[in-house]
Enzyme design. Structure first.
Site, PDB file in Angstrom:
ATOM      1  NE  ARG A 240      -4.348  -1.645   0.033  1.00  0.00           N
ATOM      2  CZ  ARG A 240      -4.433  -2.146  -0.547  1.00  0.00           C
ATOM      3  NH1 ARG A 240      -3.271  -2.970  -1.443  1.00  0.00           N
ATOM      4  NH2 ARG A 240      -5.856  -2.981  -1.013  1.00  0.00           N
ATOM      5  CD  GLU A 269      -2.985   2.971  -5.644  1.00  0.00           C
ATOM      6  OE1 GLU A 269      -3.347   2.099  -6.313  1.00  0.00           O
ATOM      7  OE2 GLU A 269      -1.755   2.947  -5.435  1.00  0.00           O
ATOM      8  CG  HIS A 287      -2.069  -1.271  -7.279  1.00  0.00           C
ATOM      9  ND1 HIS A 287      -3.062  -0.443  -6.028  1.00  0.00           N
ATOM     10  CD2 HIS A 287      -2.707  -2.346  -6.504  1.00  0.00           C
ATOM     11  CE1 HIS A 287      -3.611  -1.320  -4.710  1.00  0.00           C
ATOM     12  NE2 HIS A 287      -3.451  -2.596  -5.305  1.00  0.00           N
TER      13      HIS A 287
END
Length: 320
Positions: A240, A269, A287
Protein backbone atom coordinates in the site's frame (compact mmCIF):
# COMPACT_ATOMS: atom_id res chain seq x y z
CA UNK A 1 -30.06 -20.87 -4.14
CA UNK A 2 -33.83 -20.75 -3.64
CA UNK A 3 -34.00 -16.96 -3.25
CA UNK A 4 -32.33 -14.36 -5.43
CA UNK A 5 -30.93 -11.89 -2.97
CA UNK A 6 -30.33 -8.31 -4.03
CA UNK A 7 -26.68 -7.37 -4.52
CA UNK A 8 -24.96 -4.09 -5.40
CA UNK A 9 -21.53 -4.43 -7.06
CA UNK A 10 -19.86 -1.03 -7.09
CA UNK A 11 -17.19 -1.72 -9.73
CA UNK A 12 -17.13 -3.53 -13.06
CA UNK A 13 -16.04 -7.16 -12.62
CA UNK A 14 -14.38 -9.67 -14.96
CA UNK A 15 -16.87 -11.40 -17.25
CA UNK A 16 -16.82 -14.74 -15.43
CA UNK A 17 -17.52 -13.05 -12.10
CA UNK A 18 -20.30 -10.95 -13.62
CA UNK A 19 -21.97 -14.02 -15.15
CA UNK A 20 -21.97 -15.90 -11.86
CA UNK A 21 -23.22 -12.89 -9.90
CA UNK A 22 -26.07 -12.29 -12.33
CA UNK A 23 -26.97 -15.98 -12.39
CA UNK A 24 -27.18 -16.34 -8.62
CA UNK A 25 -28.28 -12.87 -7.50
CA UNK A 26 -30.48 -9.98 -8.43
CA UNK A 27 -27.30 -8.02 -9.07
CA UNK A 28 -26.92 -4.34 -9.96
CA UNK A 29 -23.43 -3.77 -11.34
CA UNK A 30 -21.64 -0.49 -12.04
CA UNK A 31 -21.75 -0.57 -15.87
CA UNK A 32 -18.90 1.80 -16.73
CA UNK A 33 -16.53 1.30 -13.78
CA UNK A 34 -16.80 4.97 -12.89
CA UNK A 35 -16.00 5.49 -9.21
CA UNK A 36 -19.36 6.48 -7.83
CA UNK A 37 -19.50 9.30 -5.30
CA UNK A 38 -20.37 8.12 -1.82
CA UNK A 39 -23.89 9.56 -1.91
CA UNK A 40 -24.57 7.81 -5.22
CA UNK A 41 -23.56 4.33 -4.20
CA UNK A 42 -25.29 4.69 -0.84
CA UNK A 43 -28.48 5.58 -2.73
CA UNK A 44 -27.95 2.57 -5.01
CA UNK A 45 -27.61 0.38 -1.91
CA UNK A 46 -31.23 1.06 -0.90
CA UNK A 47 -33.14 -2.20 -0.79
CA UNK A 48 -30.03 -4.34 -1.35
CA UNK A 49 -29.20 -7.29 0.87
CA UNK A 50 -25.44 -7.09 0.39
CA UNK A 51 -22.66 -5.02 -1.12
CA UNK A 52 -19.65 -6.12 -3.13
CA UNK A 53 -17.23 -3.20 -3.00
CA UNK A 54 -13.59 -2.40 -3.78
CA UNK A 55 -10.97 -0.26 -2.07
CA UNK A 56 -12.42 2.78 -3.85
CA UNK A 57 -15.44 2.67 -1.50
CA UNK A 58 -14.60 3.90 1.99
CA UNK A 59 -16.72 2.33 4.72
CA UNK A 60 -16.17 4.67 7.66
CA UNK A 61 -18.17 4.53 10.87
CA UNK A 62 -20.26 7.41 9.52
CA UNK A 63 -21.00 5.46 6.34
CA UNK A 64 -21.94 2.41 8.42
CA UNK A 65 -24.49 4.56 10.25
CA UNK A 66 -25.97 5.62 6.89
CA UNK A 67 -26.13 2.19 5.26
CA UNK A 68 -29.64 1.04 4.43
CA UNK A 69 -31.00 -1.35 7.02
CA UNK A 70 -31.51 -3.98 4.34
CA UNK A 71 -27.73 -4.37 3.85
CA UNK A 72 -26.56 -7.28 5.97
CA UNK A 73 -23.19 -8.11 4.47
CA UNK A 74 -20.22 -6.38 2.80
CA UNK A 75 -17.72 -8.31 0.66
CA UNK A 76 -14.64 -6.34 -0.37
CA UNK A 77 -12.91 -7.27 -3.61
CA UNK A 78 -9.46 -6.90 -2.05
CA UNK A 79 -7.16 -8.53 0.46
CA UNK A 80 -6.53 -5.19 2.18
CA UNK A 81 -9.33 -3.70 4.24
CA UNK A 82 -7.89 -0.42 5.49
CA UNK A 83 -10.76 1.29 3.64
CA UNK A 84 -13.27 -0.35 6.00
CA UNK A 85 -13.94 0.38 9.66
CA UNK A 86 -14.29 -3.31 10.43
CA UNK A 87 -15.17 -2.73 14.08
CA UNK A 88 -18.01 -0.39 13.12
CA UNK A 89 -19.36 -2.86 10.56
CA UNK A 90 -19.32 -5.69 13.09
CA UNK A 91 -20.87 -3.50 15.78
CA UNK A 92 -23.76 -2.83 13.41
CA UNK A 93 -24.43 -6.58 13.27
CA UNK A 94 -23.16 -6.97 9.71
CA UNK A 95 -20.62 -9.38 8.26
CA UNK A 96 -17.58 -8.17 6.30
CA UNK A 97 -15.21 -10.35 4.24
CA UNK A 98 -12.08 -9.93 2.12
CA UNK A 99 -10.14 -11.99 -0.45
CA UNK A 100 -6.93 -13.31 1.15
CA UNK A 101 -4.49 -15.81 -0.37
CA UNK A 102 -5.97 -15.99 -3.88
CA UNK A 103 -3.75 -13.14 -5.08
CA UNK A 104 -0.48 -14.10 -3.37
CA UNK A 105 1.25 -15.53 -6.43
CA UNK A 106 0.26 -12.75 -8.84
CA UNK A 107 1.34 -10.00 -6.46
CA UNK A 108 4.64 -11.78 -5.79
CA UNK A 109 5.26 -11.89 -9.55
CA UNK A 110 4.80 -8.11 -9.72
CA UNK A 111 7.11 -7.64 -6.72
CA UNK A 112 9.84 -9.48 -8.61
CA UNK A 113 9.09 -7.47 -11.75
CA UNK A 114 9.46 -4.24 -9.75
CA UNK A 115 12.64 -5.51 -8.13
CA UNK A 116 14.21 -6.50 -11.44
CA UNK A 117 12.91 -3.42 -13.22
CA UNK A 118 14.49 -1.14 -10.64
CA UNK A 119 17.73 -3.10 -10.25
CA UNK A 120 18.38 -3.30 -14.00
CA UNK A 121 17.28 0.26 -14.85
CA UNK A 122 14.48 -0.92 -17.08
CA UNK A 123 12.70 2.43 -17.38
CA UNK A 124 15.87 4.12 -18.61
CA UNK A 125 16.50 1.32 -21.07
CA UNK A 126 12.94 1.42 -22.42
CA UNK A 127 13.17 5.18 -22.81
CA UNK A 128 16.41 4.93 -24.83
CA UNK A 129 14.91 2.40 -27.21
CA UNK A 130 11.49 4.04 -27.59
CA UNK A 131 12.92 7.54 -28.07
CA UNK A 132 15.44 6.44 -30.69
CA UNK A 133 18.33 7.54 -28.48
CA UNK A 134 20.05 4.16 -28.28
CA UNK A 135 23.28 4.33 -30.27
CA UNK A 136 24.47 0.79 -29.65
CA UNK A 137 26.18 -1.38 -27.05
CA UNK A 138 28.93 -0.05 -24.83
CA UNK A 139 30.53 -1.45 -21.71
CA UNK A 140 29.30 1.13 -19.21
CA UNK A 141 25.74 1.68 -20.45
CA UNK A 142 23.02 1.59 -17.75
CA UNK A 143 24.92 -0.55 -15.27
CA UNK A 144 22.54 -2.02 -12.72
CA UNK A 145 22.70 -4.14 -9.58
CA UNK A 146 23.22 -7.89 -9.32
CA UNK A 147 20.68 -9.97 -7.45
CA UNK A 148 22.84 -13.05 -6.94
CA UNK A 149 24.47 -12.91 -3.52
CA UNK A 150 22.58 -9.78 -2.46
CA UNK A 151 20.28 -9.61 0.57
CA UNK A 152 16.53 -9.19 0.24
CA UNK A 153 14.56 -7.92 3.21
CA UNK A 154 10.83 -8.68 3.18
CA UNK A 155 8.72 -6.42 5.39
CA UNK A 156 5.66 -8.53 6.17
CA UNK A 157 5.92 -12.30 5.79
CA UNK A 158 2.32 -13.21 5.12
CA UNK A 159 1.23 -15.20 2.10
CA UNK A 160 2.53 -12.60 -0.36
CA UNK A 161 5.83 -12.17 1.46
CA UNK A 162 6.42 -15.91 1.50
CA UNK A 163 5.62 -16.13 -2.22
CA UNK A 164 8.17 -13.37 -2.86
CA UNK A 165 10.74 -15.30 -0.81
CA UNK A 166 10.21 -18.45 -2.87
CA UNK A 167 10.79 -16.55 -6.10
CA UNK A 168 13.74 -14.57 -4.79
CA UNK A 169 15.64 -17.71 -3.79
CA UNK A 170 15.71 -18.68 -7.46
CA UNK A 171 17.61 -15.47 -8.21
CA UNK A 172 20.27 -16.27 -5.62
CA UNK A 173 19.13 -13.72 -3.05
CA UNK A 174 19.73 -14.22 0.67
CA UNK A 175 16.34 -13.75 2.36
CA UNK A 176 15.62 -11.84 5.57
CA UNK A 177 12.26 -10.78 7.00
CA UNK A 178 10.46 -8.85 9.71
CA UNK A 179 6.95 -9.74 10.82
CA UNK A 180 4.79 -8.90 13.82
CA UNK A 181 5.83 -12.29 15.15
CA UNK A 182 8.25 -14.96 14.00
CA UNK A 183 6.80 -17.66 11.79
CA UNK A 184 7.20 -21.38 12.46
CA UNK A 185 10.42 -22.57 10.87
CA UNK A 186 8.60 -24.58 8.21
CA UNK A 187 6.90 -21.36 6.98
CA UNK A 188 9.99 -19.13 6.92
CA UNK A 189 11.09 -20.16 3.43
CA UNK A 190 14.67 -20.35 4.70
CA UNK A 191 14.65 -16.66 5.65
CA UNK A 192 16.32 -15.04 8.67
CA UNK A 193 13.95 -13.36 11.14
CA UNK A 194 14.55 -9.83 12.46
CA UNK A 195 12.83 -8.53 15.58
CA UNK A 196 12.50 -4.99 14.19
CA UNK A 197 12.09 -3.19 10.90
CA UNK A 198 15.25 -1.25 11.73
CA UNK A 199 17.29 -4.44 12.01
CA UNK A 200 15.83 -5.70 8.73
CA UNK A 201 16.63 -2.43 6.95
CA UNK A 202 20.28 -2.65 7.97
CA UNK A 203 20.78 -5.87 5.96
CA UNK A 204 18.45 -5.06 3.03
CA UNK A 205 20.28 -4.45 -0.23
CA UNK A 206 16.75 -4.84 -1.56
CA UNK A 207 13.72 -4.11 0.64
CA UNK A 208 10.32 -5.40 -0.48
CA UNK A 209 7.18 -4.20 1.31
CA UNK A 210 4.47 -6.85 1.72
CA UNK A 211 2.78 -5.76 4.96
CA UNK A 212 -0.77 -4.39 5.35
CA UNK A 213 -1.50 -0.70 5.84
CA UNK A 214 -2.15 -0.19 9.55
CA UNK A 215 -1.62 2.55 12.11
CA UNK A 216 1.74 0.94 12.91
CA UNK A 217 2.98 0.64 9.31
CA UNK A 218 1.78 3.90 7.72
CA UNK A 219 4.79 6.08 7.01
CA UNK A 220 7.16 3.35 8.20
CA UNK A 221 9.55 3.82 5.26
CA UNK A 222 10.85 7.18 6.43
CA UNK A 223 14.15 9.06 6.61
CA UNK A 224 15.33 7.08 9.62
CA UNK A 225 14.63 3.66 8.13
CA UNK A 226 16.18 4.58 4.77
CA UNK A 227 19.29 5.86 6.56
CA UNK A 228 19.72 2.40 8.10
CA UNK A 229 19.71 0.66 4.71
CA UNK A 230 22.98 -0.13 2.91
CA UNK A 231 24.14 2.49 0.40
CA UNK A 232 22.61 2.09 -3.07
CA UNK A 233 19.75 -0.09 -1.83
CA UNK A 234 16.59 -0.73 -3.86
CA UNK A 235 13.09 -0.25 -2.46
CA UNK A 236 10.08 -2.22 -3.76
CA UNK A 237 6.46 -1.55 -2.77
CA UNK A 238 3.58 -3.75 -3.89
CA UNK A 239 1.57 -3.41 -0.67
CA UNK A 240 0.00 0.00 0.00
CA UNK A 241 1.28 3.46 -0.90
CA UNK A 242 0.79 5.01 2.52
CA UNK A 243 3.42 2.73 4.07
CA UNK A 244 5.96 4.94 2.31
CA UNK A 245 6.83 8.52 3.28
CA UNK A 246 7.00 9.99 -0.23
CA UNK A 247 9.17 12.96 0.78
CA UNK A 248 11.75 10.65 2.35
CA UNK A 249 11.84 8.21 -0.57
CA UNK A 250 11.97 10.91 -3.24
CA UNK A 251 14.78 12.70 -1.41
CA UNK A 252 16.73 9.43 -1.14
CA UNK A 253 16.22 8.66 -4.83
CA UNK A 254 17.19 12.19 -5.87
CA UNK A 255 20.38 12.14 -3.79
CA UNK A 256 21.24 8.56 -4.86
CA UNK A 257 21.01 7.41 -1.22
CA UNK A 258 18.69 4.82 -2.76
CA UNK A 259 19.87 3.32 -6.03
CA UNK A 260 16.33 2.87 -7.33
CA UNK A 261 12.75 1.99 -6.46
CA UNK A 262 10.10 -0.23 -8.01
CA UNK A 263 6.62 0.95 -7.08
CA UNK A 264 3.24 -0.56 -7.94
CA UNK A 265 1.21 1.35 -5.32
CA UNK A 266 1.05 4.97 -4.22
CA UNK A 267 -0.43 7.19 -1.56
CA UNK A 268 -3.59 8.81 -2.96
CA UNK A 269 -3.46 6.80 -6.18
CA UNK A 270 -4.07 7.42 -9.01
CA UNK A 271 -3.02 10.96 -8.00
CA UNK A 272 0.51 9.89 -7.06
CA UNK A 273 3.19 12.39 -6.07
CA UNK A 274 4.10 13.88 -9.46
CA UNK A 275 7.80 14.03 -8.58
CA UNK A 276 8.07 10.27 -9.11
CA UNK A 277 7.37 10.74 -12.81
CA UNK A 278 10.50 12.85 -13.24
CA UNK A 279 12.87 10.41 -11.58
CA UNK A 280 14.70 8.10 -14.02
CA UNK A 281 15.59 5.63 -11.24
CA UNK A 282 11.98 4.67 -10.46
CA UNK A 283 10.20 1.76 -12.15
CA UNK A 284 6.50 2.62 -11.99
CA UNK A 285 3.41 0.43 -12.45
CA UNK A 286 -0.29 1.34 -12.05
CA UNK A 287 -1.27 -1.04 -9.19
CA UNK A 288 -1.09 -4.20 -11.30
CA UNK A 289 -0.30 -6.62 -8.46
CA UNK A 290 -3.33 -8.88 -8.82
CA UNK A 291 -4.04 -8.05 -12.47
CA UNK A 292 -4.23 -11.44 -14.12
CA UNK A 293 -7.39 -13.02 -15.49
CA UNK A 294 -7.23 -16.01 -13.16
CA UNK A 295 -6.46 -13.97 -10.08
CA UNK A 296 -9.12 -11.32 -10.60
CA UNK A 297 -11.64 -14.10 -11.27
CA UNK A 298 -10.55 -15.88 -8.10
CA UNK A 299 -11.00 -12.68 -6.09
CA UNK A 300 -14.53 -12.28 -7.40
CA UNK A 301 -15.36 -15.92 -6.77
CA UNK A 302 -14.06 -15.56 -3.22
CA UNK A 303 -16.48 -12.67 -2.68
CA UNK A 304 -19.34 -14.69 -4.13
CA UNK A 305 -18.41 -17.77 -2.09
CA UNK A 306 -18.71 -15.63 1.02
CA UNK A 307 -22.06 -14.25 -0.11
CA UNK A 308 -23.35 -17.73 -0.90
CA UNK A 309 -22.31 -18.98 2.52
CA UNK A 310 -23.86 -16.03 4.32
CA UNK A 311 -27.22 -16.36 2.63
CA UNK A 312 -27.17 -20.12 3.19
CA UNK A 313 -26.73 -19.50 6.92
CA UNK A 314 -23.17 -20.87 6.95
CA UNK A 315 -19.93 -19.30 8.23
CA UNK A 316 -18.27 -17.06 5.64
CA UNK A 317 -14.90 -18.56 4.60
CA UNK A 318 -12.93 -15.30 4.88
CA UNK A 319 -14.91 -13.24 7.39
CA UNK A 320 -12.90 -10.52 9.11
Amino acid sequence: MSERHRLLITRRMPDAVTRRAQSDYDAVINPDDRIMPEAEWLAAAEGKDALMIASSEKITSDVVDRLPGSVRMIATYSVGYEHIDVAAVKASGRIVTNTPDVLNEAVADIAMLCLLGAARRSYEGQTLVRNGAWVGWHATMLLGKDLTGARLGILGMGGIGRAVARRARGFGLEIHYHNRSRLPEDQEEGATFHESAESLASVSDFLSISCPSTEETRGMINDDLIARMPPDAVLVNTARGDIVDDDAVIAALTSSRLFAAGLDVFRGEPALDARYRDLPNVFLLPHLGSATVNTRNAMGFCCLDNLDAFFAGKPCPTAL
